[in-house]
Design an enzyme around this catalytic site. Structure first.
Site, short mmCIF file in Angstrom:
data_model
loop_
_atom_site.label_atom_id
_atom_site.label_comp_id
_atom_site.label_asym_id
_atom_site.label_seq_id
_atom_site.Cartn_x
_atom_site.Cartn_y
_atom_site.Cartn_z
N GLU A 208 -66.05 -76.63 -98.24
CA GLU A 208 -64.41 -77.28 -97.83
C GLU A 208 -63.79 -76.64 -96.76
OE1 GLU A 208 -60.05 -78.28 -99.91
OE2 GLU A 208 -61.61 -77.03 -101.15
N ASP B 198 -58.73 -85.88 -104.21
CA ASP B 198 -58.50 -84.56 -104.34
C ASP B 198 -57.39 -84.23 -105.60
OD1 ASP B 198 -58.61 -81.82 -104.03
OD2 ASP B 198 -57.30 -81.77 -102.32
N GLU C 104 -62.80 -77.72 -108.98
CA GLU C 104 -62.34 -76.61 -108.29
C GLU C 104 -61.95 -75.46 -109.14
OE1 GLU C 104 -59.98 -78.34 -104.51
OE2 GLU C 104 -59.09 -79.39 -106.48
N GLU D 162 -60.56 -85.56 -97.87
CA GLU D 162 -60.22 -85.55 -99.25
C GLU D 162 -58.50 -85.89 -99.23
OE1 GLU D 162 -60.46 -81.57 -100.64
OE2 GLU D 162 -62.76 -81.82 -100.95
N ASN E 23 -59.21 -81.80 -95.62
CA ASN E 23 -58.07 -82.42 -96.22
C ASN E 23 -57.37 -83.30 -95.45
OD1 ASN E 23 -57.75 -81.24 -99.11
ND2 ASN E 23 -58.43 -79.44 -97.98
#
Length: 697
Positions: free
Chosen positions: A460, A577, A634, A547, A515
């Site tokens: 990520e 997410d 996560e 995401e 993101n």
């Protein structure tokens, strides 16, 4: 004590003693009144008032001394040396001015008492010079105990006088200051004179060029009369000017046409006059800024006529129910400012705030319906929070904004620390605008791993800001600021371009997850930008995951769905997410073609500790399996959490268990070599074997 009283009763003429007391009383009262004005005034005017105050105070001390010396009955006094007499006047004026200046330099520190000490010492020095100016047929002897005691008393009472003006506890403190002034002068003269003895040498007197008692008395009375008359005229002119300004304010009639309340200009004038008058009385003044809650919603429902009626209703409630001496104005829109009356205790301020909120919240009847409204209020206090009307209004407005941020319908006091935080946030926003141009951003990468095999499946992409002065600024601090100031599109574009270029150079074809903010997802040009970025970087679209959060698509579902379909046609993956923190509706999972679901770290951290979190994680995994959507959890930090997720059928994990986010140079080393087992340091300091997947799923 008996010696001092005996000295006053039997060695001084009572008529001249009364005259001295009268001069001292008037001079002390004028001096303290002017000194209070000095402490409340700023700029050049402060020093003009200080000079006048020093002249009156020094003149009163000097006049009292020489009238008292005229009252001292001794056949050995020949007269007074004119030069030394003039020097004593100069010392009295300059010394008292210096002492009052020192005391007025600070609002709270020990300089207040230090100035009073200088003031008292000046009285002592002037007295000794005045005694030196007196010529006798013989010589004077002083009693050391009496002299030392008189000096100490003079200094102590001088310190009390400035203390009572600068640190008042009641409205009567100013009278205590006047009394202390008088005692400082009287104790110095009469206690010292009680220990004075004239030893005669001759009675004929042979000293020339001396001034007689009669001439000294005339000069003293004339000098003091001129000084006091000047002070009275000056103060009368100043008071008349202030009254004239108030009268002009009434004649100007600057009022708000909507509500009939005074407007901003009238408020400024009122505050200016109020603070000017309050400056002489050591009182506090509270100013409240009140903003109506949900006024825009009511305005939209009732229309402009209903909104105007509501404003007039609030104005009537306030203006018709405030206490005498209180003041209300409308600055515009739904913003009202209410000024309290000068007070000496804080109990009134709390009662004032509650009363104003109750008045604002009174319901209004409109077209047979009862309309209720509240108010978000902030208040500031003079002189605690500001020294001028403009600063006071600004402080109250800042407090009101904080009250609105905290949810509204409450009264919040101005807080300098909170204000500094707001200023720091604004400064950070300004720096953030230049951060991209100055190359202050960098990317970090956190590994994503297969639950069963622990193979690295991707990373990520995380944004970091290296501020030139503040150091590393946390994303939780600068990302909200970027969103508020519309900087997210530019920053997000840089992140995507940089991450794609970096990942395209890796020998191990790991996926990267980036993101995407709501502002990016609502931009119709965003899919084209992603397509151009992939082409320029040479990154395989299958290696890019975007995401998005559910809150990012809920504002405009149809627009978001259209853009996501365009992105899917490019071949990139779409990941939901922070699942579980938003609406988490089944309709969203059904409508949007998600390629993966990420369970938020807030649920993972409580695994094994919280049954509700475990139930949510289990339900999410079961739901994802039924929809054939992979799940990534996560915030995995322990082996126990990993085992729980593996047992439930979770596909991937991400967290400190497999390493903290690493900078670009470290991720390059990690993916540069051939596909083989490589070791990376885990968070706990141990070394785990991490295997890379050779093919992208």
């Amino acid at each position: 004590m008996l010696t001092v009283l005996s000295c006053i009763a039997f060695e001084h003429d009572p008529i001249f003693v009364v005259l001295a007391v009268l001069i001292l009383t008037v001079g002390a009262a004028l001096s303290i009144h002017l000194y209070t004005r000095v402490r409340r005034t700023q700029g050049a005017l402060k020093y003009m008032w200080l000079l006048l105050c020093g002249l009156i105070a020094g003149g009163a001390i000097w006049s009292t001394h020489f009238v008292s010396m005229i009252a001292y009955e001794s056949p050995f006094i020949l007269g007074y040396d004119p030069g030394m007499t003039a020097v004593s006047l100069l010392v009295a004026v300059s010394g008292t001015t210096a002492g009052l200046l020192i005391s007025s330099l600070s609002q709270r520190s020990a300089l207040i008492e230090l100035g009073g000490l200088v003031f008292g010492a000046t009285i002592a020095v002037m007295h000794l010079i005045g005694i030196e100016a007196m010529k006798v047929s013989g010589f004077l002897t002083f009693s050391t105990p009496f002299l030392v005691t008189s000096v100490i008393l003079s200094c102590v009472f001088g310190m009390i006088a400035t203390n009572r003006v600068a640190r008042p506890t009641t409205r009567f403190c100013k009278y205590g200051a006047v009394l202390s002034f008088m005692l400082a002068v009287a104790s110095m003269h009469f206690v010292a004179m009680a220990g004075v003895e004239v030893v005669p040498l001759r009675l004929d007197g042979g000293v020339k060029d001396l001034v007689s008692n009669q001439l000294v008395g005339i000069a003293v009375v004339f000098t003091m009369a001129i000084l006091m008359l000047s002070a009275l005229i000056t103060y009368s002119i100043d008071s008349a000017n202030a009254q004239d300004a108030d009268n002009k304010l009434h004649y100007m009639a600057h009022h708000d046409p909507m509500t009939g309340l005074p407007n901003r200009r009238a408020l400024d004038r009122h505050l200016e006059g109020l603070l000017s008058r309050t400056g002489n009385d050591n009182a506090r003044v509270v100013v409240m800024n009140c903003n109506l809650t949900r006024f825009m919603e009511i305005n939209e429902v009732l229309g402009y006529s209903g909104g105007d009626a509501l404003l007039r209703h609030v104005a009537r409630c306030l203006s018709g129910n405030l206490d005498p001496g209180e003041f209300v104005a409308r600055l515009g829109g739904d913003e009202f400012v209410i000024v309290g009356k000068p007070v000496y205790n804080r109990g009134y301020i709390l009662e004032f705030c509650k009363r104003v909120q109750a008045l604002v919240s009174r319901p209004m009847t409109w077209q047979d319906e009862e309309i209720c409204i509240g108010g978000s209020a902030g208040y500031a206090i003079y002189p605690d929070h500001a020294s001028s009307g403009g600063q006071l209004l600004e402080a109250a407005e800042r407090a009101m904004r904080r009250a609105k941020r905290d949810g509204g319908n409450t009264a919040v006091c101005y807080d300098a620390d909170q204000d500094q935080q707001t200023r720091d946030r604004s400064a950070l926003a300004m720096d953030l605008r230049n951060a991209l141009k100055n190359g202050e951003f960098e990317l970090h990468y956190q590994l994503q791993n297969n639950v069963v095999t622990r193979d690295v499946t991707g990373t990520e992409v995380l944004l970091r800001w290296n501020h030139p002065r503040r150091g590393k600024v946390p994303p939780s601090e600068f990302i909200p600021i970027a969103e508020e100031n519309g900087l997210i599109p530019d920053i997000g574009a840089w992140v995507l371009r940089t991450a794609c270029l970096e990942a395209a150079s890796w020998q191990t074809p790991l996926k990267i997850a980036v993101n995407i903010a709501q502002m990016q997802l609502s931009d119709g040009k965003f899919p084209k930008f992603v397509e151009r970025t992939l082409k320029r970087s040479g990154l395989d679209p299958a290696r890019l995951e975007l995401e998005i959060t559910e809150t990012g698509i809920i504002a405009d579902t149809s627009q978001a769905l259209q853009i996501i379909h365009q992105l899917k046609r490019l071949g990139v993956g779409i990941v939901m997410d922070d699942y579980g923190t938003g609406y988490s509706s089944l309709a969203t999972l059904q409508a949007f073609p998600f390629d993966k679901i990420k369970i938020d770290r807030d649920f993972v951290k409580d695994l094994g500790l919280n049954k509700q979190s475990e139930a949510i994680v289990k339900a999410t995994i079961i739901l994802a399996e039924s929809l054939d959507i992979p799940v990534l959890a996560e915030g995995v930090e322990t082996e126990e959490q990993l085992c729980f997720l593996a047992a439930q059928g979770c596909d991937e994990v991400q967290g400190f268990l497999f390493g903290r986010p690493m900078p670009v140079d470290k991720i390059r080393q990690l993916v540069a070599g051939p596909e083989a087992n490589r070791s990376v340091d885990a968070t706990a300091g141990k070394t785990d074997k991490i295997r890379f997947v050779s093919q992208v799923a």
